[in-house]
Design a protein around this motif. Structure first.
Motif, PDB file in Angstrom:
ATOM      1  N   LEU A  22      58.411  99.964  18.600  1.00 35.87           N
ATOM      2  CA  LEU A  22      57.986  99.268  17.089  1.00 35.87           C
ATOM      3  C   LEU A  22      59.278  99.571  16.033  1.00 35.87           C
ATOM      4  CD1 LEU A  22      54.346  99.936  16.761  1.00 35.87           C
ATOM      5  CD2 LEU A  22      55.428  97.724  17.203  1.00 35.87           C
ATOM      6  N   ILE A  23      59.890 100.616  16.373  1.00 40.92           N
ATOM      7  CA  ILE A  23      61.078 101.118  15.533  1.00 40.92           C
ATOM      8  C   ILE A  23      62.272 100.345  15.520  1.00 40.92           C
ATOM      9  CG2 ILE A  23      62.570 102.950  14.899  1.00 40.92           C
ATOM     10  CD1 ILE A  23      60.516 104.971  15.591  1.00 40.92           C
ATOM     11  N   ARG A  24      62.490 100.024  16.879  1.00 41.99           N
ATOM     12  CA  ARG A  24      63.532  99.023  16.917  1.00 41.99           C
ATOM     13  C   ARG A  24      63.214  97.632  16.655  1.00 41.99           C
ATOM     14  NH1 ARG A  24      63.505 101.436  22.310  1.00 41.99           N
ATOM     15  NH2 ARG A  24      62.400  99.650  22.869  1.00 41.99           N
ATOM     16  N   GLN A  25      61.895  97.467  16.616  1.00 43.33           N
ATOM     17  CA  GLN A  25      61.802  95.795  16.095  1.00 43.33           C
ATOM     18  C   GLN A  25      61.833  95.750  14.653  1.00 43.33           C
ATOM     19  OE1 GLN A  25      57.777  94.669  17.261  1.00 43.33           O
ATOM     20  NE2 GLN A  25      57.967  92.720  16.089  1.00 43.33           N
ATOM     21  N   GLN A  26      61.329  97.191  14.023  1.00 43.05           N
ATOM     22  CA  GLN A  26      61.456  97.083  12.468  1.00 43.05           C
ATOM     23  C   GLN A  26      62.921  97.083  12.087  1.00 43.05           C
ATOM     24  OE1 GLN A  26      59.357 100.571  11.081  1.00 43.05           O
ATOM     25  NE2 GLN A  26      57.327  99.631  11.797  1.00 43.05           N
ATOM     26  N   GLN A  27      63.841  97.807  12.790  1.00 40.45           N
ATOM     27  CA  GLN A  27      65.235  98.048  12.341  1.00 40.45           C
ATOM     28  C   GLN A  27      66.004  96.459  12.731  1.00 40.45           C
ATOM     29  OE1 GLN A  27      66.547 101.020  14.979  1.00 40.45           O
ATOM     30  NE2 GLN A  27      65.983 102.658  13.622  1.00 40.45           N
ATOM     31  N   ASP A  28      65.575  95.837  13.815  1.00 33.86           N
ATOM     32  CA  ASP A  28      66.126  94.455  14.178  1.00 33.86           C
ATOM     33  C   ASP A  28      65.575  93.698  13.070  1.00 33.86           C
ATOM     34  OD1 ASP A  28      67.317  95.465  16.286  1.00 33.86           O
ATOM     35  OD2 ASP A  28      65.667  94.769  17.686  1.00 33.86           O
ATOM     36  N   SER A  29      64.171  93.850  12.636  1.00 33.46           N
ATOM     37  CA  SER A  29      63.715  92.995  11.612  1.00 33.46           C
ATOM     38  C   SER A  29      64.494  93.119  10.164  1.00 33.46           C
ATOM     39  CB  SER A  29      62.337  93.078  11.416  1.00 33.46           C
ATOM     40  OG  SER A  29      61.688  92.469  10.281  1.00 33.46           O
ATOM     41  N   ARG A  30      64.791  94.236   9.911  1.00 35.88           N
ATOM     42  CA  ARG A  30      65.499  94.644   8.640  1.00 35.88           C
ATOM     43  C   ARG A  30      66.927  94.142   8.571  1.00 35.88           C
ATOM     44  NH1 ARG A  30      62.605  99.549   8.723  1.00 35.88           N
ATOM     45  NH2 ARG A  30      64.072 100.596  10.022  1.00 35.88           N
ATOM     46  N   TYR A  31      67.571  94.189   9.933  1.00 37.02           N
ATOM     47  CA  TYR A  31      68.911  93.601  10.042  1.00 37.02           C
ATOM     48  C   TYR A  31      68.960  92.174   9.862  1.00 37.02           C
ATOM     49  CZ  TYR A  31      73.106  92.330  12.494  1.00 37.02           C
ATOM     50  OH  TYR A  31      74.340  91.747  12.579  1.00 37.02           O
ATOM     51  N   GLN A  32      68.068  91.537  10.562  1.00 34.94           N
ATOM     52  CA  GLN A  32      67.985  90.010  10.630  1.00 34.94           C
ATOM     53  C   GLN A  32      67.734  89.597   9.023  1.00 34.94           C
ATOM     54  OE1 GLN A  32      68.631  88.103  12.840  1.00 34.94           O
ATOM     55  NE2 GLN A  32      68.809  89.628  14.499  1.00 34.94           N
TER      56      GLN A  32
END
Length: 455
Positions: free
Chosen positions: A299-309
């Motif tokens: 979930l943390i990686r997903q949130q980071q990827d989402s913020r990066y995207q």
């Protein structure tokens, strides 16, 4: 054909059955007369006896003939219907094979509930006949039966029917792997003499129910007389029935049978089952925590990827907007340059005021800012000449006294005037291609009002 001969043919002994046989001569009497001569003598009596015998023979054999043809018709009809019956049986067997797991489970639970009720009623009747109700109650307590099967496993309103019971064995494995929980397998054999002992004394006992609730165990019950139950039995290599087995997740997506109780109910003890659950439960807790940590990291990686995207998308949007603005500015500059070129060209093409004596039209023009212009135009020119005069006046090109160098008309450019000219009385818009002399409102003289077009 023999039956026809036997039925309709005469019963004379001289009837030749074998082709080529010789007809035997009738034996002679003592007087030297043959049997034919005797027959001639007794002919009237024999004729009457033969006719009565033929009638009786026909009356007895006619029902048999009708029955024979009826049976023959039935046999032939059954042969014609046999393929249809075979096809119907095939689809019926296919329908039975394609019953879903939920229907099979509901059928098993309903049968067990009915049998459990029957056993309870028979025990109650037996205790009533013996007159020992208190003794029966103590026996039930010793056997551990505190719940009815229907209250726990009824498909519609049972305690364990919706959240714990799994429809198929595959669903049980998937649920145990996904939820990291214990799974209990019960394989029922209805052909055993004491097949309800496990149901009443174990599955409905208070100790078993408390363990299911305490450790959040998932349940699956099967019948060894069904295809799925037999497949599970072969996969687990079961030798005796019934079976009460416990499965657990030992490693990532690897489920094993950690305990089993087979055969007689004497092999089962509540304490052993509790020991197995308590011994393996910490391992499940550890696996759950590992799953939770992995899921949290995901979930943390997903949130980071989402913020990066999101940031990348905003940057790309800003770059796109900036590029689009640059393109719009370039198009605007190009349009402005082309328009200025056209205005300079149009200024060079503008006709001067006609000299006195020529056919001319004197026009008074009121601009939108209130300024009033008066000028004469050649009456033979189109009204576009007036539009061009006002356009040049608005851009301040008519007030400059410097001589502009000759400019060519820009190619592929069509100038659009941002205003319209109207004669006040009567109110009428002046087109671009009309000859000035044809407009009665301005020829030989008149007033014109300028109005901006709505953008």
């Amino acid at each position: 054909m023999d039956i026809f001969r036997h039925t309709f043919g005469n019963n004379d002994e001289s009837f030749i059955r074998i082709p080529g046989a010789f007809r035997e001569e009738p034996p002679a009497d003592l007087d030297g007369r043959t049997e034919d001569q005797n027959n001639n003598t007794n002919e009237p009596a024999q004729d009457r006896g033969g006719r009565s015998k033929s009638v009786l023979h026909f009356l007895f054999q006619a029902p048999l003939i009708v029955l024979y043809y009826l049976l023959n018709f039935i046999v032939r009809s059954s042969r014609l219907l046999k393929p249809l019956l075979r096809l119907h049986g095939f689809y019926q067997r296919k329908h039975n094979r394609l019953l879903d797991h939920s229907s099979q489970l509901h059928r098993l639970l309903e049968n067990l509930e009915n049998e459990a009720q029957a056993v309870t009623c028979s025990e109650a009747n037996g205790s009533t006949d013996d007159g020992s109700n208190s003794e029966s109650t103590s026996n039930n307590q010793n056997s551990g039966v505190q719940f009815s099967f229907g209250s726990l496993y009824n498909p519609e309103n049972g305690t364990f029917s919706k959240s714990i019971m799994q429809n198929s064995y595959t669903e049980l494995l998937d649920a145990c792997s996904a939820q990291v929980k214990f799974g209990v397998i019960y394989l029922h054999d209805p052909l055993l003499d004491n097949h309800m002992d496990y149901v009443n004394k174990i599955l409905c006992s208070e100790a078993f129910v408390n363990m299911i609730r305490k450790y959040q165990v998932l349940l699956w019950y099967g019948d060894v007389t069904t295809s799925e139950g037999l497949q599970v039995s072969n996969a687990l290599k079961i030798r005796q029935y019934p079976l009460l087995g416990i499965i657990s997740l030992k490693a990532e997506k690897k489920i094993e049978l950690i305990a089993r109780v087979e055969g007689s109910i004497s092999n089962y003890t509540t304490q052993d089952l509790e020991t197995i659950f308590s011994k393996n439960y910490p391992r499940l807790i550890q696996l759950r925590q590992q799953r939770q940590n992995i899921e949290m990291q995901r979930l943390i990686r997903q949130q980071q990827d989402s913020r990066y995207q999101d940031s990348l998308r905003r940057d790309q949007q800003r770059d796109s907007e900036r590029l689009e603005q640059t393109r719009r500015d370039q198009r605007e500059l190009e349009h402005q340059r082309t328009e200025n070129q056209w205005l300079l060209w149009r200024k060079s093409q503008l006709k001067p005021e006609p000299s006195p004596g020529k056919d001319a039209s004197k026009v008074a023009i009121r601009l939108e800012n209130g300024q009033r212009l008066v000028r004469k135009f050649d009456a033979s020119l189109p009204t576009e000449e007036i539009y061009a005069f006002i356009e040049l006046q608005l851009h301040g090109l008519l007030n400059s006294e410097d001589d502009d160098p000759p400019v060519d008309r820009p190619a592929n450019y069509q100038h659009q005037y941002g205003f319209k000219l109207i004669t006040p009385v009567p109110r009428r818009e002046i087109g671009l291609s009309t000859t000035i002399s044809d407009v009665s409102g301005i020829y030989p003289s008149g007033n014109i009002v300028m109005e901006r077009l709505d953008e």
